[in-house]
Design a protein around this motif. Structure first.
Motif, short mmCIF file in Angstrom:
data_model
loop_
_atom_site.label_atom_id
_atom_site.label_comp_id
_atom_site.label_asym_id
_atom_site.label_seq_id
_atom_site.Cartn_x
_atom_site.Cartn_y
_atom_site.Cartn_z
N SER A 24 0.85 -1.20 0.00
CA SER A 24 0.00 0.00 0.00
C SER A 24 0.88 1.24 0.00
O SER A 24 2.11 1.15 0.19
N GLY A 25 0.21 2.39 -0.15
CA GLY A 25 0.94 3.65 -0.15
C GLY A 25 1.49 4.00 1.22
O GLY A 25 2.65 4.41 1.35
N ALA A 26 0.65 3.84 2.25
CA ALA A 26 1.11 4.19 3.60
C ALA A 26 2.34 3.36 3.97
O ALA A 26 3.28 3.87 4.58
N VAL B 19 5.35 4.79 2.33
CA VAL B 19 5.82 5.99 3.04
C VAL B 19 6.51 5.58 4.35
O VAL B 19 7.55 6.14 4.71
N PHE C 200 -0.97 14.62 2.72
CA PHE C 200 -1.59 13.35 3.09
C PHE C 200 -0.60 12.25 2.76
O PHE C 200 -0.15 12.13 1.62
N HIS C 201 -0.25 11.46 3.78
CA HIS C 201 0.73 10.39 3.55
C HIS C 201 0.19 9.02 3.93
O HIS C 201 0.95 8.05 3.85
N GLY C 202 -1.08 8.93 4.35
CA GLY C 202 -1.64 7.63 4.69
C GLY C 202 -2.26 7.64 6.07
O GLY C 202 -2.38 8.69 6.71
N GLU D 7 4.98 15.75 -0.98
CA GLU D 7 4.33 15.36 -2.24
C GLU D 7 4.67 16.44 -3.27
O GLU D 7 4.26 17.58 -3.09
N GLU E 89 -4.63 14.82 -2.02
CA GLU E 89 -5.77 15.04 -1.11
C GLU E 89 -5.86 16.51 -0.71
O GLU E 89 -6.94 17.04 -0.47
N ASP F 204 6.83 11.77 -1.71
CA ASP F 204 5.68 10.89 -1.67
C ASP F 204 4.97 11.03 -3.02
O ASP F 204 4.25 12.00 -3.25
N VAL G 81 2.89 8.70 -4.16
CA VAL G 81 1.87 7.65 -4.14
C VAL G 81 0.72 8.01 -5.09
O VAL G 81 0.23 7.17 -5.83
N GLN G 82 0.33 9.29 -5.08
CA GLN G 82 -0.80 9.70 -5.94
C GLN G 82 -0.32 10.26 -7.28
O GLN G 82 -0.92 10.04 -8.32
N LYS H 276 -0.55 3.16 -5.40
CA LYS H 276 -1.75 3.40 -6.21
C LYS H 276 -1.60 2.85 -7.63
O LYS H 276 -1.74 1.66 -7.84
N1 PLP Z 1 0.45 9.25 0.11
C1 PLP Z 1 -0.36 9.92 -0.73
C2 PLP Z 1 0.16 11.14 -1.44
C3 PLP Z 1 -1.67 9.48 -0.95
O1 PLP Z 1 -2.48 10.16 -1.78
C4 PLP Z 1 -2.11 8.31 -0.28
C5 PLP Z 1 -3.49 7.84 -0.47
O2 PLP Z 1 -4.38 8.56 -0.87
C6 PLP Z 1 -1.23 7.64 0.58
C7 PLP Z 1 0.05 8.13 0.74
C8 PLP Z 1 -1.65 6.41 1.31
O3 PLP Z 1 -1.83 5.35 0.42
P1 PLP Z 1 -2.69 4.06 0.84
O4 PLP Z 1 -4.09 4.50 1.01
O5 PLP Z 1 -2.48 3.08 -0.27
O6 PLP Z 1 -2.10 3.58 2.14
#
Ligand code: PLP
Length: 395
Positions: free
Chosen positions: A96-98, A101, A130-132, A182, A187, A215, A217-218, A244
């Motif tokens: 997952s993203g979190a 991170v 937003f990092h999770g 980011e 978010e 980060d 992730v998005q 993601k």
């Molecule tokens: N980092 C960013 C920039 C995100 O947008 C998200 C999720 O929206 C996350 C981390 C967390 O990812 P996850 O929901 O897969 O844990």
């Protein structure tokens, strides 16, 4: 008992998808939605893409999971490919993203620990990030709604204003391990950081031997029209979280790092039961097959320009609702003059899926495989909705 079997942490909408085909989703009763949300920037290839589906089917039938105790030809091959296409020398796969991170935070801390500077443990992070949802990743943001009720949070994070280089520089002290940012906030409201900010962070890191952690992730994996968004800025991070879109819908993530940054990540320092299993690697490879080439990135850029242009043209006709368009590639945000959440709900009820974000922005995150006709359909539906929409009294 009143609690629902699914823990009630999401205010779930009445959309109940049971099938997806290309850029469309179908609900339980056959309702059809144009999906310009992509599971929040996940379904890069839309739904049911034959190459991704086949890769997952074939791998599931061959070998789904083995422990990370064993050698991983599948993991080695995909990690090599990611390194070949990015700044990185090494990759840790997550689910997952979190988690990606988390791994990035640990890697930054361990870098300084391994260099004999364990006091350098604080990451400077930014407002509205937003990092999770793990303890570390909620500790890394200033957003109260994410943190409420979860104290004590983890120490080791200092939050300063996003895109404010002087504030970032002023926050550096003897405990600083680096910056976590980011490049394009998702978010937080589709906010690309300025060139000066990202370049300035790189310089501060170089001057002070700090870790620049992105980060993505998005915003990563072709979403912004580059394979990774950092390429827009002409600087490279030391560590980067990706997730993601990387699996196109298969749950996976990755923490990428340079050899130097990963200096502390030796045997036993990190792990995951599932991370990087053969099934995930097959999904990641299949997505990469499609997106990691100039032709596909050119497609994302050209669709992004068309969509942006169409939105910009539409704004003056509905200037009581819309203010401006922002973002990069197919990571676009429509800044609204009224509550974006209420409007996203209205669109959803009219067969159009988008996502609300902070700062009254409506996120537009279509599958990257959209074609012109989908943009036309989106803009027609959006214009019709904007004409009919009655701004709620309270807004
Ligand atoms: N980092 C960013 C920039 C995100 O947008 C998200 C999720 O929206 C996350 C981390 C967390 O990812 P996850 O929901 O897969 O844990």
């Amino acid at each position: 008992m009143t609690i629902t079997p699914l823990m009630p942490v999401y205010p779930r909408s009445p959309v109940r998808p049971v099938k997806g085909e290309g850029v469309y989703l179908y609900g339980e009763k056959g309702e059809k939605y144009l999906d310009f949300a992509s599971g929040i920037a996940v379904n890069l290839l839309g739904h049911g893409h034959p190459h991704l589906t086949k890769a997952i089917q074939d791998q599931a039938a061959t070998l789904m999971h083995v422990s990370n105790m064993y050698g991983s030809p599948q993991g080695e091959a995909f990690a090599r490919r990611l390194c070949d296409h990015t700044f990185a020398d090494t990759v840790f796969f997550t689910n997952s993203g979190a988690e990606a991170v988390e791994c990035a935070i640990k890697t930054a801390r361990r870098y300084h620990h391994a260099k004999g500077n364990p006091q350098k443990h604080t990451l400077i992070t930014f407002t509205n990030a937003f990092h999770g949802r793990t303890m570390a990743t909620i500790s890394a943001t200033n957003q109260e709604k994410l943190r409420d009720g979860f104290a004590p949070l983890l120490p080791g994070f200092t939050v300063v204003e996003f895109d404010n280089l002087e504030a970032a520089r002023a926050a550096v002290d003897e405990h600083t391990a680096g910056f976590l940012v980011e490049p394009v906030q998702g978010e937080g409201g589709i906010r690309p950081a300025s060139q000066a900010f990202i370049k300035g962070l790189r310089e501060i890191c170089d001057e002070n031997d700090l870790m620049l952690v992105f980060d993505e992730v998005q915003c990563g994996v072709a979403r912004t029209g580059k394979l990774y968004a950092y390429e827009h800025y002409g600087v490279e991070p030391d560590i980067m979280a990706s997730a993601k879109g990387i699996g196109g819908g298969f749950p996976m993530g990755a923490c990428l790092a340079t050899e130097k940054a990963a200096g502390g990540m030796v045997f036993g320092t990190h792990g995951s039961t599932y991370g990087g299993n053969p099934l995930a690697m097959a999904a990641g490879q299949a997505v990469f097959d499609v997106v990691a080439n100039e032709e596909f990135l050119a497609h994302v850029n050209s669709m992004g320009e068309r969509l942006r242009g169409a939105l910009e043209q539409m704004i003056p006709n509905h200037d009581h609702l819309f203010e401006s368009v922002r973002g990069l590639g197919l990571m676009l945000g429509l800044k609204m003059k009224t509550d974006s959440r209420a409007f996203v709900t209205y669109l959803r009820d009219h067969g159009l899926l988008t996502v609300a974000a902070g700062d009254n922005v409506m996120r537009i995150l279509p599958p990257l495989v959209i074609e012109e006709q989908h943009i036309t359909e989106f803009v027609e539906k959006l214009s019709a909705a904007a004409r009919q929409y009655e701004v709620p009294k309270a807004a």
